[in-house]
Design a protein around this motif. Sequence first.
Motif, short mmCIF file in Angstrom:
data_model
loop_
_atom_site.label_atom_id
_atom_site.label_comp_id
_atom_site.label_asym_id
_atom_site.label_seq_id
_atom_site.Cartn_x
_atom_site.Cartn_y
_atom_site.Cartn_z
N LYS A 90 4.53 5.82 -5.48
CA LYS A 90 4.63 4.74 -6.46
C LYS A 90 3.60 3.65 -6.15
O LYS A 90 2.93 3.12 -7.06
N ALA A 91 3.46 3.32 -4.88
CA ALA A 91 2.49 2.30 -4.48
C ALA A 91 1.06 2.78 -4.71
O ALA A 91 0.20 2.02 -5.17
N GLY A 92 0.81 4.04 -4.40
CA GLY A 92 -0.53 4.59 -4.59
C GLY A 92 -0.94 4.60 -6.04
O GLY A 92 -2.08 4.25 -6.39
N ASN A 93 -0.05 5.00 -6.92
CA ASN A 93 -0.36 5.00 -8.35
C ASN A 93 -0.57 3.58 -8.87
O ASN A 93 -1.42 3.35 -9.74
N TRP A 94 0.20 2.65 -8.34
CA TRP A 94 0.01 1.25 -8.74
C TRP A 94 -1.39 0.78 -8.36
O TRP A 94 -2.06 0.11 -9.15
N VAL A 132 -9.80 -1.34 2.54
CA VAL A 132 -8.42 -1.11 2.96
C VAL A 132 -7.69 -0.22 1.95
O VAL A 132 -6.92 0.67 2.34
N VAL A 133 -7.95 -0.43 0.67
CA VAL A 133 -7.31 0.41 -0.35
C VAL A 133 -7.74 1.86 -0.20
O VAL A 133 -6.91 2.78 -0.30
N VAL A 134 -9.02 2.09 0.02
CA VAL A 134 -9.49 3.46 0.21
C VAL A 134 -8.79 4.12 1.39
O VAL A 134 -8.34 5.28 1.30
N MET A 135 -8.66 3.41 2.50
CA MET A 135 -7.98 3.99 3.66
C MET A 135 -6.51 4.24 3.37
O MET A 135 -5.94 5.24 3.83
N ALA A 136 -5.89 3.34 2.61
CA ALA A 136 -4.48 3.53 2.26
C ALA A 136 -4.31 4.76 1.37
O ALA A 136 -3.43 5.60 1.62
N LEU A 137 -5.12 4.89 0.34
CA LEU A 137 -5.02 6.03 -0.57
C LEU A 137 -5.35 7.33 0.14
O LEU A 137 -4.72 8.37 -0.11
#
Length: 644
Positions: A344-348, A389-394
């Motif tokens: 859910k967080a990733g899609n957001w 940071v978003v790239v690493m999270a995804l």
Amino acid sequence: MQTQDKITQGQNVKPSRLTDSITASQNYLLSLQYPDGYWWAELESNITLTAETVLVHKIWGTDKTRPLHKVEAYLRRQQREHGGWELFYGDGGEISTSVEAYMALRLLGVPQDDPALIRAKDFIISKGGISKTRIFTKFHLALIGCYDWKGIPSIPSWIMLFPDNFPFTIYEMASWARESTVPLIIVFNDKPVFSVDPIFNLNELYAEGIENVTYSLPRNNNWGDIFLLFDKVFKFAENVDLVPFRKKSLQAAERWVLNHQQESGDWGGIMPPMLNSLIAFRVLNYDLADPSVQRGFEAIDRFSIEEEETYRLQACVSPVWDTAWAIRALTESGLPKDDFSLVKAGNWLLDKQCLDYGDWAIKNKVGKPGGWAFEFINRFYPDIDDSGVVVMALNGIKLPDEARKKAAIDRCVQWIETMQCKPGGWAAFDINNDQNWLNEVPYGDLKAMIDPNTADVTARVIEMLGSCGLKMNSDRVTKALNYLYQEQEKDGSWFGRWGVNYIYGTSGVLSALAVMEVDNHRPQLEKGVNWLISCQNKDGGWGETCWSYNDPGFKGKGISTASQTAWAIIGLLDAGEALGTFAIDVIGRGIDYLLTTQTSEGTWEEAEFTGTGFPCHFYIRYHLYRHYFPLIALSRYQKLRDLW
């Protein structure tokens, strides 16, 4: 570096205790997720933006439409025993912050003889009074006749007309300075004095006496004082109405402000441009019912936090940043990559990718959109730090549509590649935004007029590439690594532009160098590790005061905090894994500090400000820093201790 074959002092960290701590922290973080999938916590700063919001509402006559009476309780609670208000927790009080709090209380109807204001007056006078405050404090006072516009520097309106290929344009200012300055061009041209209720002056806050105020701009006693001469010329031209292209320039500024208002109503996703733009609209005689004005006030309302007794404003909101770090913390702690919460967080996050050309494209003619911003909406200003940071999270999670995720990551990396600055590093929002002379202009007394490349943001890009196995032109990577080598201090540390301070910078660079061509920079890694070891506190934690920006003698010194302890541990663990040897005792004591200070809820308490807006002038307390960084540190320790 301290090395051992087996854990000694670290053996006190029992596996069950560690597991229980991680589980509690993980559950606490999961409980904070919003239904739409994101995480978002308060971004706390000093009281000035709340005080300035009171001023703007008074100027517009909208003060009765918001619960501003609760601001009084908030300001009273924030006043310290010495009578002043702080720039950051425990700083002993700061004069400009205190004057703005005093102004707001008077605007709210608190009489001059109120005990709180008497104590505040004594503090302010002891620091030199209004004449010793920053330009922006004087500007806000000038708006209501409590300071003379003669003491405010001019901003030539004709800078709005410079073509993009001119040596200087507004795009040589940092994004935050640009968004704040353009509306002020309109305001400074008019030099308004608004009537507010109640009517008052602040003559009691002039240490030299109101009759002795000179209203002169402060001298820097360096070459930059030439701008004081320029300012006299600008003021003379204004007084005799010889400002070239004044009408056309002001129209250009007005169009720029209108065109840069986000659909969410804000400007730049930060409060100062929002307040300045609304003041500009007031100067231009916009109606309160005008859609741009209404959306502007609604945006301010969304940045507000109202509680039962208090009301305050945030400088910004950080949902993308908080969500990306929360994802990283939860994946590090063992949550399955396809867990519902992570999906859910990733899609957001995917939905928040910026696919419009923002201000960055003025100087970057080849890049295509693909970054992420800090806030819910900020299509003009994606930033490299958030994007990394978003790239690493995804990259660390598994989504139902992996092809979409991969395409988003590829777009982002390609955009970041084109944003590399000439020295080899990356800045926050712009490319080659480094005309340092701008920090010498009288208007720029916060010394934050530009956005040059920095070690911490550059490290984020390198860590992103190395940890995710992503490709970028090898010459660019080499140039970036050389930049990081050059930025290392003699003692082994790195400066932290966006976090406090050398602990933040050093940890980030160590994590980056640890995943990229390790054999080429072992000496840099070892020096950085040794510096972190050298500044561990006796209680096992790490801490660094914001004063380290004013005086490097405070490097790595301060009471232990959860976030800074976590940063140090993360840097030591990453470097230790890369070098094949760990500072076991040091890390063990740091982990024990985190375990010991964890609350029964599974989080940590932290009153200190460990985030940086403008070094020496503006600091931030991210309310989730004390949570997701310790969770990352504990989880990474749990994985790596098996290697010992």
